[in-house]
Design an enzyme around this catalytic site. Structure first.
Site, mmCIF file in Angstrom:
data_model
loop_
_atom_site.group_PDB
_atom_site.id
_atom_site.type_symbol
_atom_site.label_atom_id
_atom_site.label_comp_id
_atom_site.label_asym_id
_atom_site.label_seq_id
_atom_site.Cartn_x
_atom_site.Cartn_y
_atom_site.Cartn_z
ATOM 1 N N ASN A 13 -16.635 -34.953 41.976
ATOM 2 C CA ASN A 13 -17.855 -35.648 41.574
ATOM 3 C C ASN A 13 -17.995 -36.951 42.348
ATOM 4 O OD1 ASN A 13 -20.117 -36.453 40.246
ATOM 5 N ND2 ASN A 13 -19.067 -37.075 38.374
ATOM 6 N N HIS A 18 -7.488 -43.486 41.098
ATOM 7 C CA HIS A 18 -7.304 -43.401 39.641
ATOM 8 C C HIS A 18 -5.817 -43.190 39.380
ATOM 9 C CE1 HIS A 18 -11.659 -42.971 38.851
ATOM 10 N NE2 HIS A 18 -11.650 -42.443 40.061
ATOM 11 N N LEU A 19 -5.199 -44.125 38.654
ATOM 12 C CA LEU A 19 -3.757 -44.005 38.394
ATOM 13 C C LEU A 19 -3.461 -43.503 36.981
ATOM 14 C CD1 LEU A 19 -2.283 -47.071 40.306
ATOM 15 C CD2 LEU A 19 -2.734 -44.752 41.112
ATOM 16 N N ARG A 20 -4.501 -43.332 36.177
ATOM 17 C CA ARG A 20 -4.413 -42.603 34.882
ATOM 18 C C ARG A 20 -3.639 -43.309 33.781
ATOM 19 N NH1 ARG A 20 -8.693 -39.768 36.228
ATOM 20 N NH2 ARG A 20 -8.315 -37.978 37.594
ATOM 21 N N ASP A 60 -10.686 -41.809 46.519
ATOM 22 C CA ASP A 60 -11.051 -41.415 45.156
ATOM 23 C C ASP A 60 -9.961 -40.497 44.585
ATOM 24 O OD1 ASP A 60 -12.298 -41.142 42.750
ATOM 25 O OD2 ASP A 60 -14.010 -39.985 43.471
ATOM 26 N N PHE A 72 -13.226 -32.734 37.206
ATOM 27 C CA PHE A 72 -13.556 -33.109 38.583
ATOM 28 C C PHE A 72 -12.398 -33.889 39.215
ATOM 29 C CE2 PHE A 72 -17.784 -32.829 36.561
ATOM 30 C CZ PHE A 72 -18.475 -32.058 37.486
ATOM 31 N N HIS A 82 -10.190 -47.178 46.189
ATOM 32 C CA HIS A 82 -10.710 -46.361 45.083
ATOM 33 C C HIS A 82 -9.706 -45.270 44.713
ATOM 34 C CE1 HIS A 82 -14.417 -44.007 43.372
ATOM 35 N NE2 HIS A 82 -13.342 -43.820 42.647
ATOM 36 N N HIS A 142 -4.794 -34.527 38.664
ATOM 37 C CA HIS A 142 -4.813 -33.779 37.398
ATOM 38 C C HIS A 142 -3.565 -32.912 37.351
ATOM 39 C CE1 HIS A 142 -8.837 -34.954 36.214
ATOM 40 N NE2 HIS A 142 -9.283 -34.680 37.426
HETATM 41 ZN ZN ZN Z 1 -13.473 -42.329 41.217
#
Ligand code: ZN
Length: 423
Positions: free
Chosen positions: A277, A61-63, A304, A322, A59, A308
């Site tokens: 979150n 996030h590579l954006r 996760d 988040f 899990h 940012h």
């Molecule tokens: Zn996530």
């Protein structure tokens, strides 16, 4: 083709029942032989180190595409390798959303170019992750997705969720649930409770997670379609998942390091890097999550990873997005605060970060066997240091763990026989 000999390592593969000092010969990307007193053309003495089946962060996030200022496939996978992972599974909340074949193919292409590790994209459940209309799910799997998820957002419509579950049964991946009832979570910034009251912050109640877990378990029971719950954070949802597993429902679950190590009191610092979150909960919840890890209710640990920019997080708490940058800190923090503290044995930890993620996503990983591709994570349990976001390879330096001391980290990640030393 040269033979690489890994000598004198403690080889630990729970799925193969191996935990002893052995040699491994790697040739032509594959594990050729496992045994004692083997020979090779090139030798790496790994005495004192632990060789595990390659770690998978299921899990992140590579954006990319869309938010390249926060992270790209290149920087995110490079950071993943540094974190000790040989594979990542990336979520679909990019711009455009990964709800179609072209976007998934683009992501896989970017990974091919980067060439650090294995990347398994997760496609969206609904078009634009709007929760209204199913995405092109057949196309998504055909393009190489290993699961579908609207992670980042909960699916509020029961009808859409049921239809997605019924449809997803035809494919090999689970539907990964972001359990968040949107009307209950609306405007919330942190866990609802005493600390939120003290700070005057709008809270996100535990029920926002619990009611969706309960609802989806009912829907799974009637559709018999497999589901994986992302970032479980509450005592009650852990208990619900435990009951569902006892009944034999096709359910799995994961927890993040930050939900295991931090409570909502961390928000008192007003550090926007504590804004995640689902939100950080309480000691009661942490105890339940640890028990869930121990008894197998919670199958996996995933970061996760949500990078940012500094500017994104450098603002008033209520305006901050988040998420934390977690892929580089997950393994050292878990080795130090979960394994060394006795919550999990090292073998059980390896199950949570390798064996089980491989099973949940149906990946040919999670084992150390002759004839299979050599995908290994090598640990030095004595290597100590502290979390320093300034040296992160991720573009995201947003971590609440700055300065945390650790003992134990990954020192090599071996991807398809290619040895990467982790500095
Ligand atoms: Zn996530």
């Amino acid at each position: 083709m040269k033979k690489l000999l890994i000598k004198n390592a403690r080889v630990l593969s729970p799925e193969d029942g191996i935990d002893e000092i052995l040699d491994i010969v790697i040739r032509d990307r594959k594990i050729e032989k496992i045994g004692k007193r083997l020979t090779g053309d090139e030798t790496m003495d790994m005495a004192g180190l632990v060789v595990c089946p390659g770690f998978i962060d299921m899990h992140v996030h590579l954006r990319e595409p869309g938010y390249e200022e926060k992270e790209t496939v290149y920087t995110g996978t490079k950071a993943g390798l540094r974190g000790g992972f040989i594979a990542l599974a990336c979520m679909a909340n990019t711009k455009p959303v990964a709800d179609n074949r072209a976007t998934l193919e683009f992501i896989l292409n970017q990974n091919q170019k980067a060439g650090f590790l294995k990347l398994y994209p997760i496609g969206a459940v609904t078009k634009g992750q709007k929760g209204e209309e199913l995405a092109e799910i057949a196309d998504i799997y055909a393009a190489g997705a290993v699961a579908i998820s609207d992670d980042g957002k909960g699916i509020n419509s029961c009808a859409i969720m049921r239809r997605a579950l019924e449809y997803n049964k035809m494919f090999h991946g689970p539907l990964i649930v972001h359990a968040e009832e949107q009307t209950l979570a609306k405007d919330g910034m942190m866990n609802e409770g005493l600390v939120a009251s003290l700070l005057g912050f709008h809270g996100i109640p535990r029920e926002a997670e619990d009611v969706i877990v309960a609802r989806d378990l009912e829907l799974i029971a009637s559709t018999d379609s497999s589901v994986h719950f992302a970032h479980v954070s509450t005592l009650r949802s852990t208990a619900l998942i435990r009951e569902a597993k006892k009944k034999g429902l096709p359910v799995s679950a994961e927890v993040t390091p930050h939900h295991l190590l931090l409570t909502d009191t961390a928000v008192k610092s007003f550090d926007t890097n504590t804004k995640v979150n689902p939100p950080l909960r309480t000691l009661n919840d942490i105890e339940a999550l640890c028990e869930g890890l121990r008894d197998g209710t919670i199958d996996a640990i995933a970061s996760d990873h949500a990078p940012h920019t500094f500017e994104d997080k450098d603002c008033e708490y209520s305006f901050a997005p988040f998420g934390i940058s977690g892929v580089e800190t997950s393994v050292p923090l878990m080795l130090t605060y979960i394994v060394k503290k006795g919550v999990l044995t090292l073998g059980d930890f390896v199950r949570k970060v390798s064996v089980n993620p491989a099973k949940i996503l149906h990946l040919p990983l999670g084992t150390i066997r002759e004839g299979t591709e050599a995908n290994l994570t090598v640990l030095d349990l004595e290597a100590s240091g502290e979390v320093d976001p300034e040296i992160f390879l991720s573009k995201g330096r947003n971590t609440p763990f700055k300065g945390w001391k650790y003992t134990g980290r990954a020192v090599y990640a071996i991807v398809d026989g290619r040895v990467n030393k982790i500095g």
